[in-house]
Design a protein around this motif. Structure first.
Motif, PDB file in Angstrom:
ATOM      1  N   LEU A 244       5.720  66.068 115.721  1.00  0.00           N
ATOM      2  CA  LEU A 244       7.088  65.916 116.324  1.00  0.00           C
ATOM      3  C   LEU A 244       8.263  66.107 115.108  1.00  0.00           C
ATOM      4  CD1 LEU A 244       9.202  65.262 118.599  1.00  0.00           C
ATOM      5  CD2 LEU A 244       8.565  62.603 118.047  1.00  0.00           C
ATOM      6  N   ILE A 245       8.957  67.040 115.331  1.00  0.00           N
ATOM      7  CA  ILE A 245      10.353  67.054 114.308  1.00  0.00           C
ATOM      8  C   ILE A 245      11.526  66.438 115.323  1.00  0.00           C
ATOM      9  CG2 ILE A 245      11.715  68.287 113.091  1.00  0.00           C
ATOM     10  CD1 ILE A 245       9.168  68.669 111.830  1.00  0.00           C
ATOM     11  N   PRO A 246      12.029  65.168 114.918  1.00  0.00           N
ATOM     12  CA  PRO A 246      13.028  64.559 115.728  1.00  0.00           C
ATOM     13  C   PRO A 246      14.152  65.473 115.207  1.00  0.00           C
ATOM     14  CG  PRO A 246      12.605  63.208 114.108  1.00  0.00           C
ATOM     15  CD  PRO A 246      11.337  64.514 113.745  1.00  0.00           C
ATOM     16  N   GLU A 247      15.216  65.564 116.379  1.00  0.00           N
ATOM     17  CA  GLU A 247      16.634  66.096 116.352  1.00  0.00           C
ATOM     18  C   GLU A 247      17.669  64.737 116.097  1.00  0.00           C
ATOM     19  OE1 GLU A 247      17.947  69.138 115.777  1.00  0.00           O
ATOM     20  OE2 GLU A 247      15.871  69.989 115.547  1.00  0.00           O
ATOM     21  N   ILE A 248      17.110  63.864 117.191  1.00  0.00           N
ATOM     22  CA  ILE A 248      18.294  62.738 117.006  1.00  0.00           C
ATOM     23  C   ILE A 248      17.093  61.647 116.425  1.00  0.00           C
ATOM     24  CG2 ILE A 248      19.152  60.965 118.517  1.00  0.00           C
ATOM     25  CD1 ILE A 248      20.272  63.615 120.030  1.00  0.00           C
ATOM     26  N   THR A 249      17.790  60.969 115.536  1.00  0.00           N
ATOM     27  CA  THR A 249      16.826  59.804 115.056  1.00  0.00           C
ATOM     28  C   THR A 249      17.641  58.257 115.087  1.00  0.00           C
ATOM     29  OG1 THR A 249      17.904  60.300 112.802  1.00  0.00           O
ATOM     30  CG2 THR A 249      15.613  61.244 113.267  1.00  0.00           C
ATOM     31  N   ALA A 250      18.935  58.393 115.438  1.00  0.00           N
ATOM     32  CA  ALA A 250      19.507  57.138 115.610  1.00  0.00           C
ATOM     33  C   ALA A 250      19.384  56.504 116.750  1.00  0.00           C
ATOM     34  CB  ALA A 250      21.138  57.423 115.563  1.00  0.00           C
ATOM     35  N   LEU A 251      19.363  55.144 116.845  1.00  0.00           N
ATOM     36  CA  LEU A 251      19.155  54.179 118.077  1.00  0.00           C
ATOM     37  C   LEU A 251      20.412  53.788 118.503  1.00  0.00           C
ATOM     38  CD1 LEU A 251      16.192  51.975 116.834  1.00  0.00           C
ATOM     39  CD2 LEU A 251      16.188  53.575 118.754  1.00  0.00           C
ATOM     40  N   GLY A 252      20.407  53.486 119.637  1.00  0.00           N
ATOM     41  CA  GLY A 252      21.579  53.048 120.302  1.00  0.00           C
ATOM     42  C   GLY A 252      22.874  53.752 120.202  1.00  0.00           C
ATOM     43  N   ILE A 253      22.678  55.023 120.245  1.00  0.00           N
ATOM     44  CA  ILE A 253      23.934  56.200 120.424  1.00  0.00           C
ATOM     45  C   ILE A 253      23.810  56.918 121.630  1.00  0.00           C
ATOM     46  CG2 ILE A 253      23.980  56.323 117.847  1.00  0.00           C
ATOM     47  CD1 ILE A 253      22.531  59.244 118.333  1.00  0.00           C
ATOM     48  N   GLU A 254      24.999  57.222 122.008  1.00  0.00           N
ATOM     49  CA  GLU A 254      25.209  57.970 123.184  1.00  0.00           C
ATOM     50  C   GLU A 254      25.114  59.415 122.974  1.00  0.00           C
ATOM     51  OE1 GLU A 254      28.814  57.089 125.621  1.00  0.00           O
ATOM     52  OE2 GLU A 254      28.411  58.578 126.980  1.00  0.00           O
ATOM     53  N   ILE A 255      24.252  60.135 123.844  1.00  0.00           N
ATOM     54  CA  ILE A 255      24.161  61.479 123.784  1.00  0.00           C
ATOM     55  C   ILE A 255      24.384  62.087 125.074  1.00  0.00           C
ATOM     56  CG2 ILE A 255      23.030  61.495 121.740  1.00  0.00           C
ATOM     57  CD1 ILE A 255      20.350  61.614 123.272  1.00  0.00           C
ATOM     58  N   GLY A 256      24.984  63.323 125.161  1.00  0.00           N
ATOM     59  CA  GLY A 256      25.134  64.015 126.264  1.00  0.00           C
ATOM     60  C   GLY A 256      23.974  64.559 127.255  1.00  0.00           C
ATOM     61  N   PRO A 257      24.263  65.103 128.346  1.00  0.00           N
ATOM     62  CA  PRO A 257      23.431  65.872 129.195  1.00  0.00           C
ATOM     63  C   PRO A 257      22.557  66.897 128.490  1.00  0.00           C
ATOM     64  CG  PRO A 257      25.516  66.588 129.951  1.00  0.00           C
ATOM     65  CD  PRO A 257      25.823  65.571 128.791  1.00  0.00           C
ATOM     66  N   GLU A 258      21.319  66.880 128.540  1.00  0.00           N
ATOM     67  CA  GLU A 258      20.350  67.902 127.931  1.00  0.00           C
ATOM     68  C   GLU A 258      20.165  67.778 126.463  1.00  0.00           C
ATOM     69  OE1 GLU A 258      18.544  70.399 129.998  1.00  0.00           O
ATOM     70  OE2 GLU A 258      19.045  68.976 131.406  1.00  0.00           O
ATOM     71  N   ALA A 259      20.811  66.954 125.865  1.00  0.00           N
ATOM     72  CA  ALA A 259      20.904  66.719 124.409  1.00  0.00           C
ATOM     73  C   ALA A 259      19.325  66.886 124.112  1.00  0.00           C
ATOM     74  CB  ALA A 259      21.271  65.423 123.745  1.00  0.00           C
ATOM     75  N   LEU A 260      19.195  67.585 122.984  1.00  0.00           N
ATOM     76  CA  LEU A 260      17.909  67.937 122.242  1.00  0.00           C
ATOM     77  C   LEU A 260      17.353  66.696 121.453  1.00  0.00           C
ATOM     78  CD1 LEU A 260      15.559  69.860 121.881  1.00  0.00           C
ATOM     79  CD2 LEU A 260      16.777  70.689 119.818  1.00  0.00           C
ATOM     80  N   LEU A 261      16.282  66.040 121.996  1.00  0.00           N
ATOM     81  CA  LEU A 261      15.824  65.080 121.195  1.00  0.00           C
ATOM     82  C   LEU A 261      14.947  65.338 119.917  1.00  0.00           C
ATOM     83  CD1 LEU A 261      15.384  63.011 124.321  1.00  0.00           C
ATOM     84  CD2 LEU A 261      17.022  62.312 122.753  1.00  0.00           C
ATOM     85  N   GLY A 262      14.162  66.281 120.265  1.00  0.00           N
ATOM     86  CA  GLY A 262      12.911  66.850 119.204  1.00  0.00           C
ATOM     87  C   GLY A 262      12.296  67.750 119.783  1.00  0.00           C
TER      88      GLY A 262
END
Ligand SMILES: [Zn+2]
Length: 312
Positions: A244-262
Motif C-alpha cells: 500500500l502506497i498511501p496518497e493521504i497520510t494525515a489524520l483529521g483532515i477534510e478531503i473531498g469526494p472521490e479523493a484518492l487515499l492510496g
C-alpha cells in the motif's frame, strides 16, 4: 508517596509449560475514598502504544495527590502482545468479542473471564486504550455511555455508533454483568510504524483530564479542543493484498469526494492492483497508513468519517 502494588492473576499454563498470568496494578490514593478507575491496554496485542501510555501513566500517577483508586491492566492479552497480533495466536480469537468470557471455554474466553471477574467488575469507570495496530494509525474516541467523560479525553474526533460491538470489555462495564452503568471510554489513539511520542503524550494528558473530571486528581479539567462527533464511520478494507502506497497520510483532515487515499501494488511485479478512494461527499480521515505498508485483503485500510452527518 503512594506505592503501586501488583496482583498476579494466574490464567493457565501452556503446552510448553509456560505460565500465563496477568499483572493487575493497584494504586490507592492518599486523599481518601473515591471512585476506582480502571485503565487497560493491549486487549488487541498489536496495539502496543497503550502499554507505553500506561507505563508512563504509572510513574506520573505515583507523584499525584490521588483520591480513590486506580486499577491498571497494562497488557490484557500477553500472548497476542508478544506475537504483535490482533487475535490471540493460540486460538485465533479476538479477545474483545468474547467478554464476559467463559471459565470453561477456549483460552481467550478464559482470559476474558478472568479480566471480567478480577478487573472489569471492580471498577467505577473504565478507560480502554486501543490503537490502529502494527501498521495503521488512528485518532478518535467512542461515545458509549458517558459523553462527558469521552470528551474529557481531549481528542478532536468522537464517534457515536448506532450499534456497539457485542462481547467487548466496555460492554461488561456498561451493563449486563454488573449492576451499575459504569462510565466507559474506549480510546483509539496512535499505532503504526512511526514515532508514537505524540500519542503517548496525548494519552497521558487524556487520562489526567479524565481523572480530573472524576475529581480523582486535583485541578480543573483542561478545556477540550473543538470536537466533532461522527455518527457515520466506515472502515475501508483492501480488496487485494500487496504494497500500500498511501496518497493521504494525515489524520483529521477534510478531503473531498472521490479523493484518492492510496494505491495497492503487487509486491513483485509492481502492477497496480487497486485504488482506494474516499466514500463520502465530505470526508475526514480517522485511520490512515502514515507510511507505505504491507496489507492483506481485508486488512484495516482506512477509516473515514462522514462530515455531512457529523455534529459538534
Ligand atoms: Zn483494539
Amino acid at each position: 508517596m503512594p506505592a503501586w502494588t501488583i496482583d498476579r492473576i494466574p490464567i493457565t499454563s501452556l503446552a510448553s509449560g509456560a505460565e500465563v498470568w496477568l499483572a493487575l496494578h493497584e494504586l490507592r490514593g492518599r486523599r481518601g475514598d473515591g471512585p476506582t478507575l480502571g485503565l487497560c491496554a493491549a486487549i488487541h496485542g498489536d496495539e502496543a502504544v497503550g502499554v507505553e501510555i500506561l507505563f508512563r501513566a504509572r510513574r506520573m500517577l505515583e507523584a499525584q495527590d490521588l483520591r480513590g483508586r486506580v486499577l491498571m491492566l497494562p497488557c490484557a492479552n500477553p500472548l497476542s502482545y508478544a506475537a504483535i497480533t490482533r487475535n490471540t495466536p493460540l486460538d485465533m480469537t479476538n479477545l474483545n468479542r468474547v467478554f464476559p468470557g467463559d471459565p470453561r471455554g477456549t483460552f481467550t474466553e478464559r482470559l476474558a473471564d478472568a479480566i471480567t471477574s478480577r478487573f472489569l467488575s471492580r471498577v467505577d469507570a473504565l478507560v480502554d486504550l486501543h490503537a490502529g495496530g502494527a501498521y495503521p494509525t488512528v485518532d478518535y474516541v467512542y461515545i458509549e455511555n458517558d459523553e462527558r467523560l469521552s470528551r474529557a479525553f481531549g481528542s478532536a474526533w468522537l464517534y457515536r455508533p448506532q450499534d456497539l460491538y457485542p462481547g467487548t470489555a466496555s460492554g461488561v462495564t456498561r451493563g449486563r454483568n454488573v449492576p451499575r452503568n459504569v462510565p466507559s471510554v474506549v480510546v483509539e489513539l496512535g499505532g503504526g510504524d512511526i514515532d508514537q511520542s505524540e500519542y503517548v503524550d496525548r494519552g497521558i494528558r487524556g487520562i489526567t483530564n479524565i481523572m480530573r473530571t472524576l475529581e480523582m486528581l486535583p485541578g480543573a479539567p483542561a478545556a477540550a479542543p473543538p470536537q466533532t462527533v461522527l455518527t457515520e464511520l466506515v472502515t475501508i478494507r483492501p480488496r487485494t493484498g500487496g504494497l500500500l502506497i498511501p496518497e493521504i497520510t494525515a489524520l483529521g483532515i477534510e478531503i473531498g469526494p472521490e479523493a484518492l487515499l492510496g494505491r495497492i501494488y503487487h509486491p513483485q511485479t509492481f502492477e497496480e492492483l487497486e485504488t482506494i478512494r474516499a466514500p463520502f461527499r465530505r470526508n475526514v480521515t480517522i485511520l490512515v497508513h502514515r507510511t507505505a505498508d504491507v496489507v492483506e485483503p481485508g486488512s484495516y485500510g482506512y477509516m473515514i468519517g462522514n462530515l455531512d452527518s457529523a455534529t459538534v
